[in-house]
Design a protein around this motif. Structure first.
Motif, mmCIF file in Angstrom:
data_model
loop_
_atom_site.group_PDB
_atom_site.id
_atom_site.type_symbol
_atom_site.label_atom_id
_atom_site.label_comp_id
_atom_site.label_asym_id
_atom_site.label_seq_id
_atom_site.Cartn_x
_atom_site.Cartn_y
_atom_site.Cartn_z
ATOM 1 N N PRO A 131 -5.312 11.936 1.927
ATOM 2 C CA PRO A 131 -4.433 10.851 1.509
ATOM 3 C C PRO A 131 -5.013 10.069 0.333
ATOM 4 C CG PRO A 131 -5.698 10.135 3.395
ATOM 5 C CD PRO A 131 -6.021 11.596 3.184
ATOM 6 N N THR A 164 0.685 11.464 0.927
ATOM 7 C CA THR A 164 0.270 12.214 2.105
ATOM 8 C C THR A 164 1.116 13.465 2.286
ATOM 9 O OG1 THR A 164 -0.117 12.014 4.490
ATOM 10 C CG2 THR A 164 1.809 10.887 3.617
ATOM 11 N N LEU A 169 -4.432 6.204 -1.272
ATOM 12 C CA LEU A 169 -3.788 4.898 -1.134
ATOM 13 C C LEU A 169 -3.864 4.157 -2.464
ATOM 14 C CD1 LEU A 169 -4.145 2.342 1.750
ATOM 15 C CD2 LEU A 169 -4.546 1.611 -0.608
ATOM 16 N N TRP A 185 0.855 -1.180 0.000
ATOM 17 C CA TRP A 185 0.000 0.000 0.000
ATOM 18 C C TRP A 185 0.894 1.235 0.000
ATOM 19 C CZ3 TRP A 185 -4.255 -1.097 4.272
ATOM 20 C CH2 TRP A 185 -5.124 -2.086 3.795
ATOM 21 N N VAL A 200 0.904 5.184 0.126
ATOM 22 C CA VAL A 200 -0.011 6.253 0.537
ATOM 23 C C VAL A 200 0.631 7.607 0.266
ATOM 24 C CG1 VAL A 200 -1.344 7.254 2.424
ATOM 25 C CG2 VAL A 200 -0.964 4.770 2.341
ATOM 26 N N ILE A 241 -4.758 7.697 8.421
ATOM 27 C CA ILE A 241 -3.545 6.895 8.318
ATOM 28 C C ILE A 241 -3.375 5.895 9.471
ATOM 29 C CG2 ILE A 241 -1.029 7.108 8.586
ATOM 30 C CD1 ILE A 241 -1.126 9.273 6.422
#
Length: 206
Positions: free
Chosen positions: A136, A86, A138, A82, A84, A97
């Motif tokens: 975010p 951010t 993902l 994954w 992410v 998160i």
């Protein structure tokens, strides 16, 4: 799936991405220098970042996965990464998160890594939300091939709908908008997020 996106999330990107611990340490180090991630180190952005450290610390201690989601994660037989996107100053990132990390920690098959949006705009621009660089975000990748499996973000759908409604309401100020959104997160306690990931994990499995 975007072919371009698949190619730009490379092994090199992942190798240089942050673990959650590294991400948190990096934010703490920046705050000691009166800085945050990105180029805007204004008092306002520093304030947001400090608030987000508190939010993440609070959720780190409070996130509890429901049994159904935990079972799906424990029974996952595919290896995923994954990634992410951010930033430290992003309130939605801080609210979501810790739960994403908890999910990854629950499964032996998920490795979660973090990259900064503004340092990776070529990747971010493959995953726009209504034309915006919302985080975010993902991206779920096959750990072996780095093939894109699916995406999530920037908020649980229910929160996204409410956020857009408040944004379109001229009577709701920017400050009220943020206050309403963070109240929603506090009250919901990751329930909608977990519900969405139960569905996504089922969809993402071959």
């Amino acid at each position: 799936m975007s072919i371009t996106a698949e190619k730009i999330i490379t092994e090199e990107i992942i190798d240089h991405a942050f673990t959650y611990e590294e991400y948190r340490d990096m934010i703490d180090d920046l705050l000691e220098q009166a800085k945050t991630t990105g180029d805007n180190h204004s008092d306002e952005m520093i304030h947001y970042t400090k608030m987000n450290v508190q939010r993440m610390s609070r959720w780190d201690n409070r996130v509890e996965l429901n049994d159904s989601l935990a079972n799906k994660l424990n029974n996952l037989d595919e290896d995923w990464i994954w990634v992410v996107l951010t930033e430290a100053w992003c309130g939605d990132a801080a609210q979501n998160i810790p739960a994403l990390v908890k999910m990854a920690e629950t499964s032996e098959n998920i490795d979660v890594r973090f990259i900064l949006r503004d340092q990776n705009l070529d990747i971010m621009d493959e995953y726009l939300t209504n034309g915006g660089r919302s985080i975010p975000k993902l991206v779920c990748l096959d750990a072996e091939t780095l093939e894109e499996i699916g995406t999530w973000g920037p908020r649980p759908e229910m929160a996204q709908q409410k956020a857009m409604e408040w944004k379109e309401d001229d009577s709701v100020s920017k400050e009220e908008w943020a206050k309403n959104l963070h109240k929603w997160y506090a009250k919901n306690r990751n329930k909608e997020l977990q519900k969405e990931f139960e569905q996504l994990i089922s969809e993402w499995q071959n």
